[in-house]
Design a protein around this motif. Structure first.
Motif, short mmCIF file in Angstrom:
data_model
loop_
_atom_site.label_atom_id
_atom_site.label_comp_id
_atom_site.label_asym_id
_atom_site.label_seq_id
_atom_site.Cartn_x
_atom_site.Cartn_y
_atom_site.Cartn_z
N GLU A 158 7.68 -9.97 -8.64
CA GLU A 158 7.26 -8.65 -9.09
C GLU A 158 8.30 -7.60 -8.68
OE1 GLU A 158 2.49 -8.58 -9.61
OE2 GLU A 158 3.24 -8.19 -7.59
N HIS A 182 -2.21 -3.48 -3.33
CA HIS A 182 -1.86 -4.42 -4.39
C HIS A 182 -1.30 -5.70 -3.77
CE1 HIS A 182 -0.28 -5.92 -8.21
NE2 HIS A 182 0.85 -6.19 -7.56
N VAL A 221 4.59 -0.84 -9.38
CA VAL A 221 4.76 -2.29 -9.44
C VAL A 221 4.77 -2.68 -10.91
CG1 VAL A 221 3.80 -4.54 -8.86
CG2 VAL A 221 3.63 -2.65 -7.22
N THR A 267 0.86 -1.19 0.00
CA THR A 267 0.00 0.00 0.00
C THR A 267 0.89 1.24 0.00
OG1 THR A 267 -1.69 -1.17 1.27
CG2 THR A 267 -1.84 1.23 1.19
N ASP A 268 0.58 2.17 -0.90
CA ASP A 268 1.31 3.44 -0.94
C ASP A 268 0.74 4.37 0.12
OD1 ASP A 268 3.19 5.29 -2.57
OD2 ASP A 268 1.32 6.44 -2.37
N ARG A 276 2.00 2.57 -11.72
CA ARG A 276 1.78 3.21 -10.42
C ARG A 276 0.51 2.65 -9.78
NH1 ARG A 276 2.42 9.67 -9.22
NH2 ARG A 276 2.12 9.58 -6.95
N ILE A 277 0.60 2.30 -8.51
CA ILE A 277 -0.55 1.75 -7.81
C ILE A 277 -1.25 2.88 -7.05
CG2 ILE A 277 0.49 -0.54 -7.60
CD1 ILE A 277 1.12 0.12 -4.67
N THR A 278 -2.57 2.82 -7.06
CA THR A 278 -3.37 3.81 -6.35
C THR A 278 -4.23 3.17 -5.27
OG1 THR A 278 -5.10 3.61 -8.05
CG2 THR A 278 -3.44 5.34 -8.36
N GLU A 279 -4.12 1.85 -5.14
CA GLU A 279 -4.87 1.12 -4.12
C GLU A 279 -4.03 -0.09 -3.70
OE1 GLU A 279 -7.62 -1.36 -7.34
OE2 GLU A 279 -8.52 0.17 -6.04
#
Length: 217
Positions: free
Chosen positions: A89, A83, A74, A64-65, A78-81
């Motif tokens: 990975e 993962h 990842v 989590t960011d 870019r992750i916003t929630e």
């Protein structure tokens, strides 16, 4: 360097100031950032003080960011929630690149032993093979053009024969015309002579013709 035996998953730094270093994920929550109170400390100015965290949920690890300034990526996305991480990975924070390795997933990817039927020598069931595609319909080639045949030559016409009855008729007509002309000339000469005999010989023409006045009567 942390040994694999102390944790079921680790983070391996692939690029950055601490390349080659490994961090064990042996807690329920592991924080990542530049501050010294993080479990995973990254010496990177582009990494926030508390950049992200990884929480363990049963056999899964969730990344989590934490509203970082430069974001968490990842596999370059870019992750916003939250993962769920998979073994292998790639995680990027700032200029630091980490690889997530799950020992549980790597242990599960072992070669399965052969089945009982294969062990006793029975051949495996044949796999379904689709029939080969039918060849596309090809139209037959057009028939060749017929050879040129010249039209037949007209039959020669035989010239009409000259002579015969038509020729004799033409000759008779010419003879008749000549005879009529002679008769007309004779009659005209006689009339001319009679006329001169009746008229007085004023100019003395009769002696020149060898005639005497009144000799014709």
């Amino acid at each position: 360097m942390v040994a694999y035996r102390s944790a079921s998953a680790v983070l391996v730094v692939q690029a950055g100031a601490t390349a080659g270093q490994e961090f064990a994920l042996d807690k329920d929550t592991v924080t990542i950032g530049r501050a010294l109170d993080n479990e995973v400390i990254l010496d990177d100015e582009q990494v926030s003080r508390h950049h992200a965290n990884i929480r363990r949920q049963r056999d899964q690890f969730v990344l989590t960011d934490l509203a970082s300034a430069n974001g968490t990526f990842v596999n370059r996305v870019r992750i916003t929630e939250p993962h769920v991480l998979r073994s292998g990975e790639i995680i990027q924070m700032g200029s630091t690149v980490l690889e997530f390795r799950s020992l549980a997933e790597e242990a599960a990817t072992v070669i399965r032993p052969p089945s009982e039927e294969t062990a006793i020598g029975r051949p495996p069931a044949p796999r379904y093979a689709p029939p080969p595609p039918q060849p596309a319909y090809a139209a037959p080639p057009p028939p060749p053009a017929p050879a040129y045949v010249p039209p037949p030559a007209p039959a020669p016409t035989r010239p009409a024969k000259k002579g015969g009855l038509g020729g004799w008729c033409g000759c008779l007509i010419v003879v008749c015309i000549i005879l009529v002309a002679l008769v007309i000339l004779a009659v005209a000469g006689y009339l001319f002579a009679v006329l001169f005999a009746l008229l007085p010989d004023t100019f003395g023409i009769l002696p020149m013709l060898g005639l005497q006045p009144g000799s014709l009567f």
